[in-house]
Design an enzyme around this catalytic site. Sequence first.
Site, mmCIF file in Angstrom:
data_model
loop_
_atom_site.group_PDB
_atom_site.id
_atom_site.type_symbol
_atom_site.label_atom_id
_atom_site.label_comp_id
_atom_site.label_asym_id
_atom_site.label_seq_id
_atom_site.Cartn_x
_atom_site.Cartn_y
_atom_site.Cartn_z
ATOM 1 N N SER A 79 9.203 0.631 0.148
ATOM 2 C CA SER A 79 9.381 -0.748 0.563
ATOM 3 C C SER A 79 10.459 -1.414 -0.293
ATOM 4 O O SER A 79 11.578 -0.904 -0.363
ATOM 5 C CB SER A 79 8.041 -1.489 0.477
ATOM 6 O OG SER A 79 8.078 -2.719 1.144
ATOM 7 N N HIS A 88 2.264 1.448 6.218
ATOM 8 C CA HIS A 88 2.943 1.068 4.982
ATOM 9 C C HIS A 88 2.051 1.266 3.758
ATOM 10 O O HIS A 88 2.540 1.599 2.673
ATOM 11 C CB HIS A 88 3.398 -0.389 5.061
ATOM 12 C CG HIS A 88 4.530 -0.707 4.154
ATOM 13 N ND1 HIS A 88 5.807 -0.229 4.356
ATOM 14 C CD2 HIS A 88 4.605 -1.459 3.011
ATOM 15 C CE1 HIS A 88 6.615 -0.666 3.405
ATOM 16 N NE2 HIS A 88 5.900 -1.412 2.572
ATOM 17 N N ASP A 124 4.525 2.839 10.247
ATOM 18 C CA ASP A 124 5.061 1.921 9.251
ATOM 19 C C ASP A 124 6.062 0.972 9.889
ATOM 20 O O ASP A 124 6.804 1.360 10.807
ATOM 21 C CB ASP A 124 5.743 2.701 8.127
ATOM 22 C CG ASP A 124 6.341 1.783 7.083
ATOM 23 O OD1 ASP A 124 5.618 0.877 6.624
ATOM 24 O OD2 ASP A 124 7.525 1.948 6.747
#
Length: 627
Positions: A188, A343, A308
């Site tokens: 991320s 995620h 994700d």
Amino acid sequence: MKITSKLAGSLGILAVSLCMIVTANQSSVGSQSYGYQKRSFLKADLQWKFSTLIDEFDKYFKLPNEKIENGTPDRHDKIEIEKNVRIPMRDGVALYANVYRPKADGEFPVILTRLPYGKDEYYCSMPAMGKFWAKKGYAFVAQDVRGKFCSDGEFDPLINEVEDGYDTLEWISRQPWCDGNIGMEGESYYGYTTWAAAVSGHTSLKCISPMNTAMDFHNVIFQNGALTLQTAGLYPILMHGKKYQNVIRLDRMHLPLITMDDEAGIPTQSYDKLLKHPFRDEVTESYNLHNRRERVEIPTLVVGGWYDVFLKTTIDDWFMQKQKNAATEAGGKQWVLIGPIDHESTTSHTNRIGRLDIGAKSATTIWKVRQEFYDKYLKGIDNGFEETPPVRIFVIGDNDWRYENEWPLARTQYTDYYLHSGGSANTLNGDGTLNPGAPLDEPFDTYVYDPKDPVKIHYDIDLWALAAQMKDRLPAEKREDALVYTSAPLEENTEITGPIKVTLYAASSAVDTDFTATLVDVFPNGYLHLIQEGIQRASSRESDTGPTFLKPEEIYEYNIDLWATSYVLKAGHKIRVEISSSNFDRFDRNLNTGAEFATTSETAKATQNIYHSEEYPSYITLPVIPR
């Protein structure tokens, strides 16, 4: 541990009970109340205080015992940790890091991660990662980025990361415990800091493994023109200041969008900056790392997840990097691994996507592959990693990993499934069908999209944890503003692996609007499972540098990107496509007025006509893989 588990449970029950009491004695405020003085934040603040308390409990009682396993033996039994080590930047600002090393003489290769989420916090589990890598024979450095937690300076999202990454690498390379070989990893935002350090060109950085991230964050913040509200949209507010802000205060239905942070009492300059640049310009290009990717000529292992929110950019970054390096020594050293994860990697401990059981094979693979990657390029171990094919994917339904030589797969049979109906495809009880036969003379389907009443299938779930919290899509398909097209039951298992696209012919009464498309697996028992979904903002259909508005009632072609998957539709299941005009709050609502983005409270209803005729055939293109 039994006592502490009970304490955590009691705290959670107490938090819920108090919030219920507050709710019962507090008037609710809906989307029509924009006067700041009318909102009460008592419930939100109570929820936040209790969630913070739980986080602190996890930090001090759970994190010290957290372990990462990947099935390989440790190389060291004992480690040593230095906390809050000062690392000076070129402008005098000091960033602070924790350093984990094997308790042994000598130099070690180093793995660096630079994150804004707290190197000592329970979230992201840096202490567990540090111990894991130190026992495998690496020094591990976890650094708070500029302006976050222990580090000095001001946090300005996506800014300073190239320079700060370079300076940190320079400092590490001069330490007596570093052997001169440094790798980086991160997910991320700290996947972005990994790419940022790579484009800095520091010669000690020998390989990287970014995960679930993007080199070009504009494509994450605005997906085909629509703001990814719940995720990237709220992120600047959540991350404002040294630690986290109480985003539970936010009324996501608030209009105008530009004042949502002010109304919640969390004024955030970086949020305002984000909303003021919905189209690509000098500001968005200033943090687009693709503009500097020519400096990245090192082995790269990119990791992503089918569920994700960074899936597309993760794959695109790898693909572009592989193409860019095709003629260089690094050209054959670009790998991508896509698992069944979201995620937060929830499938690693639940083994489930929605109601779908995917087995346990995905849990340790990513950590095992990463160690093989670092062992090869930081330690020089001849472990065969370099000979592995460049693509490794988890096939949902087969529930196993598979190597591939390229992406998309060369053997893909792209198959068009056309939308059909007698003009009444509204709701799952309508007459919409889906099959490979092209339409002839068919009436269009129509619905009315009202921004005040958007589709909210994702509204009360956490999209970062989509696989764990995924809902049956039945509520969305009961709506009159949802068109539903369904195939006959499949006669045999059908694998779709690769990019998915919907070609849609539509007209609107508005000058700007959105069109959404969703691919669904219809189980024989009626369960509706999300495979992938996408959106296209009409004003962004031609360019991401400026709007092109519609002529009301004129028919346009829209290409809706549903990203990609690797998924086996089982015999007896049906393929379904949903078409609508909102997917709140994964995306912001198009207000249908064409007004300047995020600045108005005015909305308008839009009548949408969806065409599927010989002249205007609408269809979904599926990447079918022969089996």
